[in-house]
Design a protein around this motif. Structure first.
Motif, PDB file in Angstrom:
ATOM      1  N   ASP A   1       0.864  -1.179   0.000  1.00  0.00           N
ATOM      2  CA  ASP A   1       0.000   0.000   0.000  1.00  0.00           C
ATOM      3  C   ASP A   1       0.900   1.227   0.000  1.00  0.00           C
ATOM      4  OD1 ASP A   1       0.775   0.595   2.699  1.00  0.00           O
ATOM      5  OD2 ASP A   1      -0.844  -0.646   3.471  1.00  0.00           O
ATOM      6  N   ASP A   2       0.298   2.399  -0.087  1.00  0.00           N
ATOM      7  CA  ASP A   2       1.098   3.621  -0.239  1.00  0.00           C
ATOM      8  C   ASP A   2       2.044   3.838   0.940  1.00  0.00           C
ATOM      9  OD1 ASP A   2      -0.118   4.132  -2.650  1.00  0.00           O
ATOM     10  OD2 ASP A   2      -1.579   5.549  -1.835  1.00  0.00           O
TER      11      ASP A   2
ATOM     12  N   GLU B   1      -8.215  -5.550  -1.729  1.00  0.00           N
ATOM     13  CA  GLU B   1      -7.131  -5.708  -2.696  1.00  0.00           C
ATOM     14  C   GLU B   1      -7.614  -5.533  -4.130  1.00  0.00           C
ATOM     15  OE1 GLU B   1      -3.764  -6.030  -2.232  1.00  0.00           O
ATOM     16  OE2 GLU B   1      -4.438  -5.352  -0.260  1.00  0.00           O
TER      17      GLU B   1
ATOM     18  N   LYS C   1      -7.716  -1.831  -4.836  1.00  0.00           N
ATOM     19  CA  LYS C   1      -6.360  -1.301  -4.985  1.00  0.00           C
ATOM     20  C   LYS C   1      -5.751  -1.693  -6.328  1.00  0.00           C
ATOM     21  CE  LYS C   1      -3.794  -2.226  -1.381  1.00  0.00           C
ATOM     22  NZ  LYS C   1      -3.342  -2.979  -0.173  1.00  0.00           N
TER      23      LYS C   1
ATOM     24  N   LYS D   1      -7.210   0.255  -9.345  1.00  0.00           N
ATOM     25  CA  LYS D   1      -6.606   1.576  -9.509  1.00  0.00           C
ATOM     26  C   LYS D   1      -5.205   1.463 -10.093  1.00  0.00           C
ATOM     27  CE  LYS D   1      -9.140   3.883  -5.768  1.00  0.00           C
ATOM     28  NZ  LYS D   1      -9.015   4.572  -4.449  1.00  0.00           N
TER      29      LYS D   1
END
Length: 386
Positions: free
Chosen positions: A75-76, A134, A137, A140
């Motif tokens: 993740d980010d 997920e 995510k 994107k």
């Protein structure tokens, strides 16, 4: 820089799904965990896994390698923290090693604690229960800055989060993205009369047959064919659930086949918490879930009209058939059903796979055979009760 995705004790707690692969080769969302990291970091990847798996999933050691726990989904926040690591440093949450810029067998020069929440896989049910997060995510990640190809005007698309890759086709079907995105992979196909609610992913070269009803959050991996009713399930590559019947809150491995009109229960009649067989403790473990269906490992199959009870685990290369409910734990390489089981020999299993693989233009080679031979030996004790 190259990525080395290493197994920790999750390789044991995720059995039987990880008997045939490293943890990072598990598919959740649209991509495998390894594919997620490779795409985010634009880097080559390899695996540090069990010795009997390394021929298929080799480790490539180079200079300035980045070691990442194969059970962790990016993740980010994690990407930012990992980008700051210097040679010799490690990123941990408590005693849990997330990543390091040094071999995991070495002593780290500095350990940095990471407090924010992140997704990691500990047990098989995590795959379907965390799939929606997920899937969103990955949607994107894969579609950012890109435009979907157009699909036939015979379809109805509700909402805006729809994306089709080159070669994807659909006719006379409905796609409702108001509850989550819908992704159609390259050369995938949705046949007439299908109703799909997001979040949903249909990966490369897979097909949804006529009249299917699919609810989120569901992923169908590459080179699969599905039909009937599916809800909150993850089906990996080269598997088939091509007929009527319900699959819910479940995970199917690769090269699985579900017979016509087979069903699984995903809710107990008394609405109680579901338990699943756990290979690490050799008994059934509480999942904390009210909805939990079928966990089926690679190469497992069931005959027509098979009925799986709530919270059933089916091992690698098991073959289930016959009337009645089979037990809630079907050992690896078991052959039978509610009336009893016997061992499904390696010779017979190889003969079947020699016929199955060419149907997907794949070769059942020596490497695949040796992996299954190792799994057969590792799981022998579970068949001693036959």
């Amino acid at each position: 820089m190259a990525i080395i995705l290493f197994d920790d004790n999750a390789h044991q707690s995720l059995l039987p799904l990880t008997y045939t692969r490293p943890v990072a080769d598990l598919r959740i969302g649209i991509l495998t965990i390894a594919e997620k990291w490779a795409k985010h970091l634009n880097a080559e990847h390899s695996f540090q896994t069990q010795p009997y798996l390394q021929a298929k999933f080799p480790q490539k050691v180079g200079a300035d390698d980045l070691y990442i726990n194969g059970s962790v989904c990016p993740d980010d926040g994690l990407l930012e923290a990992i980008s700051q690591l210097k040679t010799g440093e490690a990123l941990q949450q408590g005693d849990f090693l997330i990543a390091s810029k040094a071999s995991i067998d070495s002593k780290f020069s500095k350990v940095i604690n990471y407090d924010p929440f992140f997704i990691s896989l500990k047990h098989p049910e995590d795959i379907f229960s965390k799939n929606e997060i997920e899937l969103r995510k990955d949607f994107k990640l894969l579609t950012k800055g890109r435009t979907s190809v157009e699909i036939s005007s015979t379809n109805t698309i509700i909402g805006n989060d729809f994306f089709a890759e080159e070669g994807a086709t659909a006719e006379c079907s409905t796609f409702n993205t108001t509850n989550g995105p819908i992704y159609l992979g390259a050369n995938s196909s949705v046949w007439e009369g299908v109703n799909i609610r997001g979040a949903f992913a249909l990966c490369q070269d897979s097909q949804v047959k006529m009249g299917a009803k699919i609810y989120g959050a569901t992923t169908v991996g590459p080179f699969c064919r599905v039909g009937g009713e599916i809800s909150n399930s993850v089906i990996w590559g080269y598997s088939s659930k091509g007929h009527e019947g319900f699959l819910g809150n479940s995970v199917l491995g690769e090269w699985c086949n579900i017979g016509a009109d087979s069903n699984n229960s995903n809710l107990k009649n008394n609405y109680a918490e579901v338990k699943l067989w756990d290979y690490t403790v050799q008994r059934f473990r509480k999942t904390g879930l009210q909805f939990c269906g079928l966990i089926m490992a690679d190469h497992a199959k069931c005959g027509i009209n098979t009925m799986f009870n709530t919270g059933t685990v089916v091992g690698v290369s098991a073959n289930v058939f016959g009337a009645g409910y089979p037990r809630n734990f079907v050992p690896d390489f078991a052959w039978g059903g509610a009336q009893g089981f016997e061992t499904y020999s390696l010779k017979k299993m190889y003969e079947t796979s020699m016929l199955v693989y060419p149907r997907r233009d794949r070769e059942f080679d020596k490497i695949e055979q040796e992996i299954l031979k190792a799994v057969f030996a590792l799981t022998e004790s579970y068949r001693s009760v036959f």
